[in-house]
Structure formats: C-alpha cells, structure tokens
Design an enzyme around this catalytic site. Structure first.
Site, PDB file in Angstrom:
ATOM      1  CB  VAL A   8     -11.858 -13.338   0.160  1.00  0.00           C
ATOM      2  CG1 VAL A   8     -11.124 -14.670   0.209  1.00  0.00           C
ATOM      3  CG2 VAL A   8     -12.386 -13.042  -1.234  1.00  0.00           C
ATOM      4  NE  ARG A   9     -13.599 -11.506   6.554  1.00  0.00           N
ATOM      5  CZ  ARG A   9     -13.248 -10.582   5.662  1.00  0.00           C
ATOM      6  NH1 ARG A   9     -12.526 -10.910   4.587  1.00  0.00           N
ATOM      7  NH2 ARG A   9     -13.581  -9.314   5.807  1.00  0.00           N
ATOM      8  CG  ASP A  46     -10.346  -6.723  -2.720  1.00  0.00           C
ATOM      9  OD1 ASP A  46     -11.442  -6.124  -2.721  1.00  0.00           O
ATOM     10  OD2 ASP A  46      -9.250  -6.126  -2.673  1.00  0.00           O
ATOM     11  NE  ARG A  59     -12.274  -5.143   7.513  1.00  0.00           N
ATOM     12  CZ  ARG A  59     -13.054  -4.840   6.466  1.00  0.00           C
ATOM     13  NH1 ARG A  59     -13.327  -5.745   5.547  1.00  0.00           N
ATOM     14  NH2 ARG A  59     -13.557  -3.621   6.345  1.00  0.00           N
ATOM     15  CE  LYS A  72      -7.774  -3.103  -3.452  1.00  0.00           C
ATOM     16  NZ  LYS A  72      -8.266  -2.158  -2.467  1.00  0.00           N
ATOM     17  CE1 TYR A  96      -6.212   4.252  -1.581  1.00  0.00           C
ATOM     18  CE2 TYR A  96      -4.625   4.139   0.208  1.00  0.00           C
ATOM     19  CZ  TYR A  96      -5.823   3.763  -0.356  1.00  0.00           C
ATOM     20  OH  TYR A  96      -6.639   2.891   0.314  1.00  0.00           O
ATOM     21  CB  SER A 127      -0.866  -0.012   1.266  1.00  0.00           C
ATOM     22  OG  SER A 127      -1.403   1.273   1.515  1.00  0.00           O
ATOM     23  CB  THR A 144      -6.731   2.232  -4.758  1.00  0.00           C
ATOM     24  OG1 THR A 144      -5.984   1.028  -4.562  1.00  0.00           O
ATOM     25  CG2 THR A 144      -8.032   2.144  -3.980  1.00  0.00           C
ATOM     26  CD  GLN A 189      -2.990   1.340  -2.754  1.00  0.00           C
ATOM     27  OE1 GLN A 189      -2.322   1.307  -1.717  1.00  0.00           O
ATOM     28  NE2 GLN A 189      -3.747   2.378  -3.091  1.00  0.00           N
ATOM     29  CG  HIS A 213     -11.317   0.255   0.080  1.00  0.00           C
ATOM     30  ND1 HIS A 213     -10.423   0.798  -0.806  1.00  0.00           N
ATOM     31  CD2 HIS A 213     -10.737   0.391   1.295  1.00  0.00           C
ATOM     32  CE1 HIS A 213      -9.364   1.252  -0.150  1.00  0.00           C
ATOM     33  NE2 HIS A 213      -9.521   0.998   1.133  1.00  0.00           N
TER      34      HIS A 213
HETATM   35  C1  FNR Z   1      -7.623  -1.637   3.270  1.00  0.00           C
HETATM   36  N1  FNR Z   1      -7.701  -1.588   1.883  1.00  0.00           N
HETATM   37  C2  FNR Z   1      -6.785  -0.815   1.187  1.00  0.00           C
HETATM   38  N2  FNR Z   1      -6.828  -0.786  -0.168  1.00  0.00           N
HETATM   39  C3  FNR Z   1      -5.920  -0.054  -0.862  1.00  0.00           C
HETATM   40  O1  FNR Z   1      -5.975  -0.047  -2.092  1.00  0.00           O
HETATM   41  N3  FNR Z   1      -4.943   0.643  -0.198  1.00  0.00           N
HETATM   42  C4  FNR Z   1      -4.863   0.662   1.150  1.00  0.00           C
HETATM   43  O2  FNR Z   1      -3.987   1.296   1.725  1.00  0.00           O
HETATM   44  C5  FNR Z   1      -5.820  -0.061   1.884  1.00  0.00           C
HETATM   45  N4  FNR Z   1      -5.802  -0.045   3.247  1.00  0.00           N
HETATM   46  C6  FNR Z   1      -6.674  -0.832   3.948  1.00  0.00           C
HETATM   47  C7  FNR Z   1      -6.600  -0.867   5.333  1.00  0.00           C
HETATM   48  C8  FNR Z   1      -7.426  -1.709   6.053  1.00  0.00           C
HETATM   49  C9  FNR Z   1      -7.294  -1.750   7.539  1.00  0.00           C
HETATM   50  C10 FNR Z   1      -8.343  -2.553   5.376  1.00  0.00           C
HETATM   51  C11 FNR Z   1      -9.214  -3.542   6.122  1.00  0.00           C
HETATM   52  C12 FNR Z   1      -8.434  -2.498   4.008  1.00  0.00           C
HETATM   53  C13 FNR Z   1      -8.664  -2.419   1.152  1.00  0.00           C
HETATM   54  C14 FNR Z   1      -8.087  -3.781   0.838  1.00  0.00           C
HETATM   55  O3  FNR Z   1      -7.085  -3.701  -0.142  1.00  0.00           O
HETATM   56  C15 FNR Z   1      -9.160  -4.748   0.305  1.00  0.00           C
HETATM   57  O4  FNR Z   1      -9.827  -4.162  -0.777  1.00  0.00           O
HETATM   58  C16 FNR Z   1     -10.154  -5.144   1.387  1.00  0.00           C
HETATM   59  O5  FNR Z   1      -9.510  -5.371   2.610  1.00  0.00           O
HETATM   60  C17 FNR Z   1     -10.900  -6.386   0.967  1.00  0.00           C
HETATM   61  O6  FNR Z   1     -11.923  -6.659   1.838  1.00  0.00           O
HETATM   62  P1  FNR Z   1     -11.830  -7.739   3.027  1.00  0.00           P
HETATM   63  O7  FNR Z   1     -11.278  -8.997   2.439  1.00  0.00           O
HETATM   64  O8  FNR Z   1     -10.946  -7.158   4.065  1.00  0.00           O
HETATM   65  O9  FNR Z   1     -13.244  -7.866   3.445  1.00  0.00           O
END
Ligand code: FNR
Length: 382
Positions: free
Chosen positions: A309-310, A306, A330, A251, A143, A119, A169, A141, A275
């Site tokens: 997904v668990r 994504d 997560r 994304k 931002y 990230s 993203t 990734q 997300h």
């Molecule tokens: C994220 N996600 C995320 N995505 C991204 O592109 N850059 C980022 O910095 C972050 N940071 C981030 C922090 C936290 C704490 C979480 C939980 C999620 C989103 C991540 O890439 C992804 O899309 C999700 O986490 C997918 O969903 P699940 O599997 O966590 O339900």
C-alpha cells in the site's frame, strides 16, 4: 486544497506527496544500512514487485452524478473507532530512522485518531509509547517468544498500558533471506536496537546474569533464540487467548485455509500480509490473496490488509476488495526519517486525503455505500 492554496503563495509541501519521491528523499538522508533494512525485501524482491503488480490488476469503476459532498469514512474495527479504515502497521527499530522513533509515530497517529500497532521490536518500551499515545487508539503486535513466561509478561504489560487489540505475527518466526542486509552485515537487533521491549521485561531479564547495559552480548544471545524458531502452533493459540482479554488478530495469513483455521480457533481477525515482501521471495502478491481470504472468512472475523500500500487509491482498492481496514507500512517510516513526528503526520494526512478524494470521485460517500456497490471495482486480465 490546502496544498494548492499554499502553492498560490509559492510554498510547496515540505515533503513529497508522491511515494516514490518520498522513498528517494529518505534514501538521501539515511545511511545505506538503515535504508536497506527498511526498503529491502526478501531475495530478489519478487514478492515486493508482486505486491505492486497486484494493484495494477484492479481498477475502480467511478460512478457519476452521485451525492458525495458530505463524506464519512469512520468505522469501528474490533472495538476500535477510527476516522477511516487505516492503521499504522507495526514497524520495529524506528530509532534507526529518526530520534522521534516510536513515540513520535505514536503522537502523530494519536493526533489524527489513527490507531498505531506497536511492534514487539520497538526501540522504545511499551510503556513509553503508550504514554506518547495519550488517549490515542493503540494495538500491540506480538512476536511470540519461545518462553511462555515472557509471552505472558509482554501481554500483561501491553494490557496494562492500554493496548486494546493484539496482533500476533505468524510469518516471521525467523528472518527471511534479505540480501540488502546480508551484503552490509547490517542487523539492528544485534546492536540492541529494537530490543527495548524484551530488554525492559522482568521475565526476560530474569534469565540474564547481568543487565543488557552491562552485557549486551549476553542479552542479545538470549534475545535471538527467544524470537527465533517457533513456539507457534495452532493449538498453542489457547495460551494467547487465556492471557489476552481483547480481540486477537493473526498477521501474515495468505492462504484461505489458514484464514479458516484462524476463524475456527476463535480468532477475531486476520491481516492478509506477506510482511511487505520481506520474508518469502516469490510469494503471492498480498492483494491477490485478499479475495480468497475474504470469501473464506465470510464475515466471521475482521479481514485487514497490508503489503504494497503506497497511496490513498491503493487503500480504496483494498477496501473495494473487501478489506475491513488497511495497514500502512514503509511510507510512514520514510515520513519519519525525513521529518520525524511531523513527517509521519504529513504522510498520514496525504494518504487519508487521497483516499477520501479517490472514493468521492468514484461516487462513494461512506464505507456502507462502497460495500453495497459490487460494481465498484474491476479486475483486469493478467
Ligand atoms: C516491518 N513489518 C513488521 N511487522 C511486524 O509484525 N512486526 C514488526 O516488527 C515489523 N517490522 C518491520 C520493519 C520494517 C522496516 C518493515 C518495512 C516492515 C511488516 C509491516 O508490519 C507490514 O506488514 C509491511 O511493512 C507492509 O508492507 P509495505 O506496506 O511496507 O510494503
């Protein structure tokens, strides 16, 4: 088999294999702020629930008496070889979970050959995480900063540090309404956590009078507008293409028309994602959006998936619906919270093992076999 054999000797796994118990265990070791930040979602959590509910509407249809004792899930996605179609989703600020943070995740991923998507909001620099990755596959990734000089600098650093693909993203040009964080006034970025990438960037630092160590407030003051508001427009993807030689993946795509635009803009892939339900509450469940995107793209770009997904069985369902690969979110952050690098390894091995077992018991020995079985999955009425 390893877990059951250890069980014979009276040893249970150090961490839960069940995702709900994993989350509960992580809640127990974390403060409310960090736990709420990771576990929480936008609004009332409707999108998070929709992500899970979408999985409940699909079912694998196992086939019997097929030869599946020798299995191979390896694949190559956008030039990156991987042992199975699984990557680690970009998650920022991992030092709020455990001191091993992003370098620990990188070592765990590299140890299994699983690609990590680093990230922009990492709590360690691009270069530090690259070093921890060693020979491991890594994607970056982005931002997308509002200043082009910073964008170009970040891309340059990622390329030089050996990141092969870029994930841009789109869905987080500002943070969603997240009551767990709002009610605790908790935002790691305001403490500088998750700012390591920009705070170590020459183009970012050039706009500051003093270093972030000397004046954190001024640095955060520059950081906030840099990553808020949008430099993103379809025609501006040219800037990214011009400064990135490798594959580019967008994304946060949910609408088939956005997927088509990505293809038309010459992008190499999309990640169907909301997300993890952290941005738009009452958004469509990510898995519900996957078939429409797969149909629109028609194989002209990679379709990754994504959100929600668990388990390994979840990965199997997303693959059966046409995803080229799946990103785990997560659960690996909880593994990190509980066991540092080893905790991430545990979670990854569990998901990979369950995916392998699920697909084998469903009668598949490799991805080609799964993809040539249109009868592998049923969709249930709502
Ligand atoms: C994220 N996600 C995320 N995505 C991204 O592109 N850059 C980022 O910095 C972050 N940071 C981030 C922090 C936290 C704490 C979480 C939980 C999620 C989103 C991540 O890439 C992804 O899309 C999700 O986490 C997918 O969903 P699940 O599997 O966590 O339900």
């Amino acid at each position: 088999a390893e877990i059951y054999l250890h069980g014979l000797a009276g040893q249970t796994p150090a961490l839960p294999t069940d995702p709900a118990r994993l989350e509960e265990a992580a809640r127990a070791v974390l403060d409310d702020g960090p736990f709420g930040y990771v576990a929480g979602g936008a609004g009332q959590g409707a999108t998070m629930r929709a992500n899970r509910a979408a999985f409940d509407r699909h079912g694998l249809v196992p086939r019997m008496l097929r030869e599946t004792t020798v299995r191979d899930w390896s694949t190559t996605v956008l030039g990156t070889a991987m042992p199975a179609p699984l990557l680690l989703a970009p998650i920022g600020v991992l030092s709020i979970m455990h001191e091993d943070a992003e370098p620990g995740v990188a070592r765990a991923a590299a140890g299994l050959g699983v690609p990590m998507v680093l990230s922009t909001a990492s709590s360690h620099t691009i270069e530090e995480v690259a070093e921890a990755s060693g020979e491991g596959p890594r994607w970056f990734q982005l931002y997308w900063p509002t200043e082009d000089a910073v964008t170009v600098s970040l891309l340059d650093r990622a390329r030089r540090a050996g990141f092969s693909a870029l994930v841009v993203t789109l869905d987080t040009w500002t943070l969603g309404w997240r009551p767990a964080d709002l009610d605790q006034s908790y935002l790691p970025f305001l403490r500088g956590v998750g700012c390591a990438v920009p705070f170590s960037d020459p183009a970012f630092l050039a706009g500051l009078a003093a270093s972030p160590e000397d004046d954190l407030m001024a640095a955060v003051g520059r950081w906030v507008p840099m990553f808020t508001g949008t430099a993103l427009r379809w025609d501006r993807l040219d800037l990214i293409r011009e400064h990135w030689d490798g594959p580019i993946v967008l994304k946060g795509v949910l609408h088939p028309e956005d997927a088509l635009r990505a293809v038309e803009a010459g992008m190499d892939g999309v990640v169907v994602s909301n997300h993890g339900g952290r941005q738009v509450d009452r958004a469509v469940g990510s898995l519900s959006a996957l078939p429409g995107v797969v149909a629109a793209v028609e194989g002209r770009a990679a379709v990754l998936f994504d959100s929600g997904v668990r388990t390994g069985a979840d990965v199997a369902v997303a693959l059966a619906l046409g995803a080229d690969a799946v990103l785990l979110g997560r659960p690996y952050a909880y593994g990190l919270a509980l066991g540092g690098q080893d905790g991430v390894t545990h979670v990854l091995r569990s998901v990979l093992a369950e995916m392998d077992l699920t697909l084998a018991l469903a009668g598949h020995a490799d991805l080609a076999g799964l993809r040539s079985s249109p009868d592998a999955l049923v969709t249930l009425p709502r």
